[in-house]
Design an enzyme around this catalytic site. Structure first.
Site, PDB file in Angstrom:
ATOM      1  N   ASP A   1      22.473 -62.898  81.235  1.00 50.42           N
ATOM      2  CA  ASP A   1      22.842 -61.477  81.292  1.00 50.42           C
ATOM      3  C   ASP A   1      24.170 -61.150  80.629  1.00 50.42           C
ATOM      4  O   ASP A   1      24.966 -60.362  81.120  1.00 50.42           O
ATOM      5  CB  ASP A   1      22.835 -60.995  82.741  1.00 50.42           C
ATOM      6  CG  ASP A   1      21.500 -61.238  83.396  1.00 50.42           C
ATOM      7  OD1 ASP A   1      20.505 -60.676  82.912  1.00 50.42           O
ATOM      8  OD2 ASP A   1      21.433 -62.033  84.348  1.00 50.42           O
TER       9      ASP A   1
ATOM     10  N   TYR B   1      34.194 -66.345  82.801  1.00 51.54           N
ATOM     11  CA  TYR B   1      34.671 -66.269  81.430  1.00 51.54           C
ATOM     12  C   TYR B   1      34.381 -64.913  80.806  1.00 51.54           C
ATOM     13  O   TYR B   1      33.444 -64.222  81.194  1.00 51.54           O
ATOM     14  CB  TYR B   1      34.035 -67.386  80.601  1.00 51.54           C
ATOM     15  CG  TYR B   1      34.516 -68.734  81.063  1.00 51.54           C
ATOM     16  CD1 TYR B   1      35.641 -69.319  80.518  1.00 51.54           C
ATOM     17  CD2 TYR B   1      33.867 -69.386  82.113  1.00 51.54           C
ATOM     18  CE1 TYR B   1      36.106 -70.530  80.985  1.00 51.54           C
ATOM     19  CE2 TYR B   1      34.322 -70.595  82.582  1.00 51.54           C
ATOM     20  CZ  TYR B   1      35.452 -71.169  82.019  1.00 51.54           C
ATOM     21  OH  TYR B   1      35.906 -72.362  82.485  1.00 51.54           O
TER      22      TYR B   1
END
EC number: 1.4.3.-
Length: 440
Positions: free
Chosen positions: A122, A198
């Site tokens: 995603d 991240y």
């Protein structure tokens, strides 16, 4: 775990997968910005899209870039109908039909997990809002994220701005008191997408000399739960040597659909040079360069003295030379663990179903396969599509905390004979084309 306070919804929708941290990869950093992009009269626009989805910027050196943008539910930002018009050219020169990420593949060194962030985790849903200070001197556009999991699908997440890049050229003139120099300017287009701990910065840099640089940068944080790597598979982070962050790779793919001079019937060429030792009577080694016309699909590898170019089938510059763009790979660490990461460059025949370099969704036909290496099966190239693979092996370090400095990976395409001279040539030097002679 690939989860933090802002990603719980994404993690639940990803079938509750628990993962060891990702750290991804690649770009050239953003620098100081100047003027905002501005609209041009519709008659001059090479990008056929509504004003809300049009990017157009005339840089101070006289070069204009035009393109359309859209946001894909898996790939994120997609740029389309990209054209370049340097000063002196009467009309825009089309370069690309589309340019987009093709995958970010993240395998971990311990063999326990690997991710395909665009199609499996995603990436596009993680588009982040940008503060004005992150787009200095530019414009932040609102993006409607398809099938958003958030209450409000509208994200202020696309920055378009300009920046200086340093010297574009410098040349001492005929006399000691004359120096020709110019500072280069770029149009910068970028987004930030969060995946777990991240944050990926996807940057597209359009230079006033016609070059395009595409980069992905990773920043954010190392996962707090990822410090159990065994010897040889991690690096100690923090005090002592007990907590070792697991090493992993970031294999970033880009997909470029060329349309030089508006035609998709481009031609691909590979050039290889060999250097031979001096023979009797020669003062130095000799170098011979050979051109190979690539007429069928290719799985190619970068090597010393090798390069590729995409050649226009219809357009020539004012010198009568075919326009082309050279592919300039950036630094890479090629990951040998998967069939689709074993080559640096793939050229495939266009297929609207072939969109992601690995774990491609959808059915592209019987036996088509789900990765780019399976699509290289000998078809004749009449509409070539380029896939570039740039790898980065991330071995964490103490300096990766906290937050983690951006680390970049990417590549460029550079104009080769698109214009008859340097597009930034000052008027005083305009006569010095080809085998010119000094005036007496």
């Amino acid at each position: 775990m690939r989860v933090n306070s802002t990603t719980k919804a994404r993690t639940r929708a990803a079938a509750g997968l628990t993962v060891a941290a990702l750290a991804a990869g690649a770009t050239a950093g953003a620098g100081p910005a100047t003027a905002q992009p501005k609209a041009a009269p519709a008659a001059a626009a090479a990008a056929d899209c509504s004003a809300a989805y049009r990017i157009e910027q005339k840089l101070s050196s006289g070069t204009t870039w035009r393109m359309c943008w859209r946001y894909d539910g898996k790939a994120g930002l997609v740029l389309e109908k990209i054209s370049y018009q340097p000063k002196g050219e009467p009309k825009p020169i089309r370069v690309l039909n589309s340019a987009r990420l093709g995958q970010i593949h993240v395998p971990y060194d311990d063999g326990n997990i690997e991710y395909d962030d665009l199609t499996g985790f995603d990436f596009a849903q993680g588009l982040m809002n940008l503060a004005p200070g992150e787009c200095p001197g530019g414009t932040i556009k609102t993006v409607k994220v398809p099938d958003s999991w958030n209450e409000d699908p509208n994200v202020k997440g696309l920055c378009t701005t300009t920046r200086s890049r340093g010297h574009a050229y410098r040349m001492q003139g005929d006399t000691a008191n004359k120096v020709f120099q110019a500072q280069g300017k770029d149009l910068l287009v970028y987004t930030v997408n969060q995946v777990g701990w991240y944050e990926y910065m996807t940057e597209w840099r359009f230079q006033d000399d016609g070059a395009i640089t595409m980069n992905v940068g990773a920043t954010g944080s190392l996962s707090w739960d990822d410090y159990d790597a065994g010897d040889g598979r991690g690096w100690p982070i923090g005090k002592g040597a007990s907590a070792k962050s697991t090493s992993h790779s970031h294999n970033a793919f880009w997909r470029l659909d060329f349309a030089l001079d508006g035609s998709t019937k481009n031609k691909v060429e590979q050039y290889d040079s060999t250097v031979s030792a001096p023979t009797r009577g020669q003062r130095a080694p000799t170098t011979k360069t050979t051109r190979t016309k690539v007429t069928r699909e290719l799985a190619g590898d970068s090597k010393n003295y090798r390069w590729w170019r995409m050649v226009s089938a219809t357009g020539k510059n004012k010198d009568g030379h075919a326009r082309s763009y050279e592919i300039v790979p950036g630094p890479t660490t090629k990951y040998p663990g998967r069939s689709y990461t074993k080559h640096d460059l793939y050229v495939t025949q266009y297929n609207k179903c072939e969109l992601f370099a690995s774990h491609n969704p959808g059915n592209c036909g019987p036996g088509a396969g789900k990765s780019v290496d399976k699509w290289v099966n000998g078809q004749t190239l009449t509409h070539p599509v380029v896939w570039m693979n740039i790898g980065f092996h991330h071995i964490a370090r103490d300096e990766d905390q906290q937050p983690m400095p951006v680390h970049w990976q990417g590549f460029s395409i550079a104009p080769r004979d698109v214009t008859a001279m340097n597009p930034l040539t000052p008027a005083e030097l305009g006569r010095q084309n080809g085998h010119w002679r000094p005036r007496r």
